[in-house]
Design a protein around this motif. Structure first.
Motif, short mmCIF file in Angstrom:
data_model
loop_
_atom_site.label_atom_id
_atom_site.label_comp_id
_atom_site.label_asym_id
_atom_site.label_seq_id
_atom_site.Cartn_x
_atom_site.Cartn_y
_atom_site.Cartn_z
N PRO A 204 25.83 -40.19 -39.19
CA PRO A 204 24.52 -39.60 -38.90
C PRO A 204 24.69 -38.12 -38.52
CG PRO A 204 24.79 -41.69 -37.74
CD PRO A 204 26.13 -41.34 -38.32
N GLN A 205 23.83 -37.29 -39.08
CA GLN A 205 23.90 -35.86 -38.79
C GLN A 205 22.48 -35.29 -38.74
OE1 GLN A 205 26.21 -34.22 -42.05
NE2 GLN A 205 25.28 -35.59 -43.51
N GLY A 206 22.39 -34.00 -38.48
CA GLY A 206 21.08 -33.35 -38.46
C GLY A 206 20.47 -33.36 -39.84
N LYS A 231 17.12 -42.32 -42.19
CA LYS A 231 17.21 -42.10 -40.75
C LYS A 231 17.99 -43.24 -40.10
CE LYS A 231 14.95 -39.78 -37.19
NZ LYS A 231 13.72 -39.67 -36.44
N GLY A 233 19.00 -44.03 -36.17
CA GLY A 233 18.92 -43.57 -34.78
C GLY A 233 18.29 -42.19 -34.77
N ASP A 234 18.98 -41.24 -34.13
CA ASP A 234 18.45 -39.88 -34.07
C ASP A 234 18.95 -39.02 -35.23
OD1 ASP A 234 17.01 -40.39 -31.82
OD2 ASP A 234 18.63 -39.77 -30.44
N GLY A 235 19.86 -39.58 -36.01
CA GLY A 235 20.46 -38.78 -37.08
C GLY A 235 20.04 -39.24 -38.46
N TRP A 236 20.58 -38.55 -39.45
CA TRP A 236 20.27 -38.84 -40.85
C TRP A 236 21.55 -39.05 -41.63
CZ3 TRP A 236 15.03 -38.67 -42.49
CH2 TRP A 236 14.14 -38.21 -41.51
N GLN A 310 6.99 -34.80 -41.24
CA GLN A 310 7.33 -35.15 -39.87
C GLN A 310 6.32 -34.56 -38.89
OE1 GLN A 310 11.53 -33.94 -39.69
NE2 GLN A 310 11.87 -35.72 -38.37
N SER A 319 5.56 -42.00 -35.13
CA SER A 319 6.98 -41.70 -35.32
C SER A 319 7.62 -42.86 -36.06
CB SER A 319 7.67 -41.44 -33.97
OG SER A 319 7.32 -42.46 -33.08
N GLU A 321 9.79 -45.63 -37.82
CA GLU A 321 11.14 -46.16 -37.56
C GLU A 321 11.94 -46.19 -38.87
OE1 GLU A 321 8.21 -49.63 -36.93
OE2 GLU A 321 8.26 -47.47 -36.63
N TRP A 323 12.69 -44.17 -42.41
CA TRP A 323 12.59 -42.95 -43.21
C TRP A 323 13.61 -43.05 -44.33
CZ3 TRP A 323 9.78 -38.42 -43.13
CH2 TRP A 323 9.06 -38.11 -41.97
#
Lengths: 406, 486
Positions: A204-206, A231, A233-236, A310, A319, A321, A323
């Motif tokens: 996972p990354q930005g 997506k 978690g918080d990353g892609w 987004q 938001s 869950e 993506w």
């Protein structure tokens, strides 16, 4: 005559109930059933495996479901010709198993292949990530037989891989959601299955790093068959799938690893299973009270589009869950819970400012009432209505479910 | 509307210099690339050469008002009569709309006008690393608009698909003069696939004024191979084995002895004069893969009985091998004053039997028939050699053509793989399609063009007038229930 099933298997589409399910066992029986419905003023919804019934606007009328389950035979398969003809109710997994015995494949994919039928896949035309490298059913469909509400069965195309004999009815029925006729059988050009495959998966990354990875994969010497960003978690995470002869795939992966920081590389069956699982996450059968929405845009604008989508969704307190982004295809699919406002209308309108089209692939039926789930109304809708009037003048087939409530 | 008024009104739309109406000027528009005698010819009332979609829209509105048929036309290289004028109608020649409006390097697309020449598009986009994959033999002259109308193929369709696979969107003028966009370059566009319906519709549904085409990334490496065989059968067997091994070459072409006899002395492509058949095989991709695949194909060909296999990797060598194939039609002039180029498709496994039947037909009719064709996808091009000034020659060619078509349909083939139906084969449509099938096709025509303005009397067999869909359906239903009208 088609047998009529007992009430125990009743199905509804968007809460609209049919009185019973017809199960014709031949193309002629399908045509007879449609002819009868046409005469009696009944409405029919064709159903294959039922994996994509979420698609479409709420039916304005529904009397019978017409199941293609009994039309599950292989009509013709000549491996040396690379051609296949199957009835519409054949399950996709069964088709692939047959082809696999001869080292061949229909290079397309669908969630829930054990349930999804060939006819349903043609009618819904929802392509998966492979579209990037190997196209869609649109590129493989070489012939079709369709039962019409006039009570007749018409065919077009044939069993040759190249054919310009008459109009292309194959493409007309592809993605028509069974609103012009019920597909009873289809002919395909099949291809040799790739001898090997591997998939590179990043950590996972930005989001911009994920797009950079996808871009590097796209520029590789060996063009991937699929490139997806999703997506986690918080990353892609970016995933790129390569296919070909083993030495070529190995070379491609080695070069790709030089350009993209891989978290892991999965090979052969493991790669195949990874994509199957990925697709399973996109199934439309257990969406419950949730919404699945797809935005389409020119591929090169993908990164900008995703960031704008987004932002637009945040304004509606949404938001997602889920993506999934197909950067090479210009598509993003998002999944989220029922929005607080109780209507998807403002959300769809807002997103249409950032995309060529925004369609709702699944939503609770009450949220479908004030929108056209297909999105923007095409400027040629009058031609589409004329087609509907020609092929199904009395609105027997899926009334109201298609674009502009055709 | 009288002729003078029509010409004057057309002149107001496109300018008087862009309207042809003198007999001498019209003559060329009575023909296309097809053989005289195989398709009917007719003189239009006028030919117009518009430069904008708006002008075409006005022409269509005028045609509606005057109740005149409209025939769109590109370079006129078609071989089935699709662009041949309708008697007394208006021909809209699109050759002046020849701009490549935009090449999108990032997304690999190009927006072009319909009069852009096929090869020019590839040559232009090659600088950006792309080409337009459909490559009909007429690619030096034929236009993208014509390719869209006929759903043109070419040798490279084996791997890359036909025109339809490369058209993302179209701007069209519809029957009421409306200008509308179909499709586009984004996923999930709503509604019926009108783009796909329009491609291959032979000018019967509307006039294409812009095309958004998909470009194909130029491959890193290309290798061309020549394999010579003692006869057509062994070459056909090799084709099946290559495909059976899971190899999909970019092109897989066959030429028989008569073709070699015409080509080799003229172009010195290096085809062995004593071969019964040669295969021209192109493979492309990344360099390492192409090298491996070439070796594999070489092995298969030798095992199948090839007497010689050559692998060309140098540019000039490759071009020379292709030159023989691409100039095969032109070279026929060495053997005969005229030829009739046929276009049918059979399932690949039926190729050897079909070629044997073609040979029999050749003897039956006393015609020399050369075969040069897309072996990879079963697309035959029997070339019947004749002299149209010799009494009875044209009739014998048409007779042989009839036999070949019947045979191809019998073994599960189609009437045309890439040339279209037009007027050449419209009366054969009932060989492959029933009244029910044709009724469904007529339904499409009726939805787009209920008045039958665009290219009437093409594609549908005589007696199946497009406006009479309901009658067709009634007829089909009557047949189904065994009821026949008295």
């Amino acid at each position: 005559m088609a047998s009529i099933q007992s009430n125990s298997e009743l199905l509804a589409i968007d809460g609209v109930r049919a009185t019973s399910t017809l199960r014709p066992s031949s193309a002629e029986e399908v045509a007879d059933a449609l002819g009868t419905a046409d005469r009696d003023g009944h409405a029919i919804a064709p159903v294959g495996g039922g994996t994509k019934l979420a698609l479409g606007n709420t039916p304005t009328k529904l009397d019978y479901l017409l199941s293609t389950a009994a039309l599950d035979k292989v009509l013709h398969y000549e491996p040396t010709d690379l051609t296949l003809s199957v009835q519409a109710g054949m399950r996709f997994a069964d088709v692939q198993a047959l082809l696999r015995e001869h080292g061949q494949t229909l290079p397309v994919e669908t969630p829930e292949p054990e349930r999804a039928t060939i006819g349903g896949m043609i009618a819904t035309a929802l392509a998966g990530p492979r579209r990037y490298g190997s196209g869609t059913l649109r590129d493989l469909l070489i012939g079709i037989s369709v039962a019409y509400p006039s009570g007749i069965v018409g065919k077009a195309g044939g069993l040759v891989v190249k054919n310009v004999t008459g109009f292309d009815l194959m493409r007309l029925h592809l993605g028509a959601l069974g609103t012009l006729g019920v597909i009873v059988s289809a002919n395909f050009k099949v291809l040799p299955a790739a001898r090997h495959e591997s998939t590179l998966i990043t950590a996972p990354q930005g989001i911009s790093d994920a797009f950079a990875s996808a871009g590097a994969a796209a520029r590789g010497r060996l063009r991937p068959i699929s490139i997806e960003i999703f997506k986690a978690g918080d990353g892609w995470i970016t995933a790129a799938r390569l296919e070909g002869r083993p030495s070529t795939v190995e070379l491609g992966i080695a070069e790709l690893c030089g350009a993209v920081a891989a978290d892991r590389v999965v090979q052969a069956d493991e790669s195949w299973a990874w994509w199957r699982e990925y697709l399973h996450g996109q199934r439309l059968t257990e969406t419950g009270d949730g919404v699945v929405l797809r935005c389409g845009f020119p591929p090169k604008t993908s990164e900008t589009a995703v960031s704008r989508i987004q932002t637009a969704l945040v304004a509606y307190d949404i938001s997602p869950e889920i993506w999934t982004v197909s950067p090479g295809l210009g598509a993003v699919v998002v999944g989220f819970d029922r929005p607080a406002g109780g209507s998807l209308k403002p959300v769809q309108d807002a997103l249409l400012a950032h995309a060529e089209n925004v369609s709702v692939l699944a939503a609770p039926s009450d949220l479908k009432s004030d929108i056209d789930v297909w999105g923007r109304r095409p400027e040629t809708v009058h031609v589409m209505r004329a087609l509907k009037a020609e092929f199904d003048p009395n609105n027997v087939l899926n009334p109201g479910r298609f674009v502009d409530r055709i | 509307m009288n002729h003078a008024t029509l010409i004057e009104r057309l002149g107001r739309i496109v300018g008087p210099r862009s309207v042809f109406h003198e007999t001498g000027d019209l003559l060329v528009y009575e023909y296309d690339g097809s053989v005289d005698g195989a398709v009917e010819t007719a003189r239009p009332a006028a030919v117009v050469l518009p430069t904008t979609p708006q002008q075409i829209a006005e022409i269509v509105k005028l045609a509606n008002e005057a109740n005149l048929p409209v025939t769109p036309r590109g370079a006129g290289t078609g071989l089935s009569g699709g662009a041949v004028a309708q008697a007394g109608g208006i021909v809209v020649a699109l050759t002046r709309m020849d701009k490549i409006i935009e090449v999108d390097k990032e997304d690999g697309t190009a927006l072009v006008e319909p009069g852009v020449i096929n090869l020019e598009l590839s040559e232009t986009t090659l600088n950006d690393g792309y080409f337009f994959a459909p490559d009909p033999s007429s690619q030096r002259a034929c236009t993208i608009g014509g390719n869209v109308a006929e759903n043109s193929g070419g040798p490279h369709c084996l791997k890359y698909g036909v025109t339809s696979n490369h058209i993302l969107g179209l701007e069209v003028v519809l029957n009421d003069g409306r200008i509308a966009w179909l499709g586009g370059n984004a996923a999930g566009l709503p509604g019926y696939d009108l783009t796909g319906t329009m491609v291959g519709s032979e000018g019967l549904l509307g006039i294409v004024t812009k095309a958004l085409v998909r470009l194909t990334p130029a491959p890193e490496a290309i290798t061309v191979m020549l394999a010579a065989f003692p006869e057509v059968e062994t070459a056909s067997a090799a084709v099946s084995r290559v495909i059976g091994a899971g190899i999909l070459p970019a092109a897989l072409e066959m030429m028989d002895a008569l073709t070699i006899e015409a080509v080799e002395p003229q172009y010195h492509a290096g085809y062995p004069m004593d071969a019964g058949a040669v295969l021209l095989i192109e493979i492309d991709g990344i360099a390492e893969d192409v090298a491996d695949t070439a070796r594999e194909i070489e092995g298969i060909c030798l095992e199948s009985g090839a007497t010689e296999v050559r692998i060309a990797t140098e540019k000039l060598e490759k071009e020379l091998l292709w030159k023989g194939r691409k100039m095969a039609l032109a070279a026929m002039g060495r053997l005969s004053p005229n030829y009739y180029l046929h276009d049918t498709v059979v399932p690949r496994t039926k190729l050897p039997a079909t070629l044997r039947r073609v040979e029999e037909i050749s003897k039956e009719f006393g015609l020399r028939i050369a075969n040069v064709f897309h072996a990879g996808d079963g697309n035959l091009h029997p070339l019947m050699l004749f002299d149209r000034h010799k009494k009875g020659d044209t009739e014998r060619v048409l007779g042989a053509s009839h036999e070949i078509l019947h045979y191809c349909v019998e073994v599960g083939g189609a009437l045309s793989g890439e040339h279209g139906i037009g007027t050449e084969k419209r009366d054969y449509m009932t060989l492959v399609y029933t009244g029910e099938d044709l009724a469904a096709m007529a339904g499409i025509k009726n939805s787009f063009d209920p008045r039958g303005l665009f290219n009437p009397e093409k594609l549908f067999p005589k007696g199946y007038m497009c406006g009479e869909v309901r009658a067709l359906r009634a007829q089909a239903l009557a047949q189904k229930h065994g009821i026949y009208p008295i």
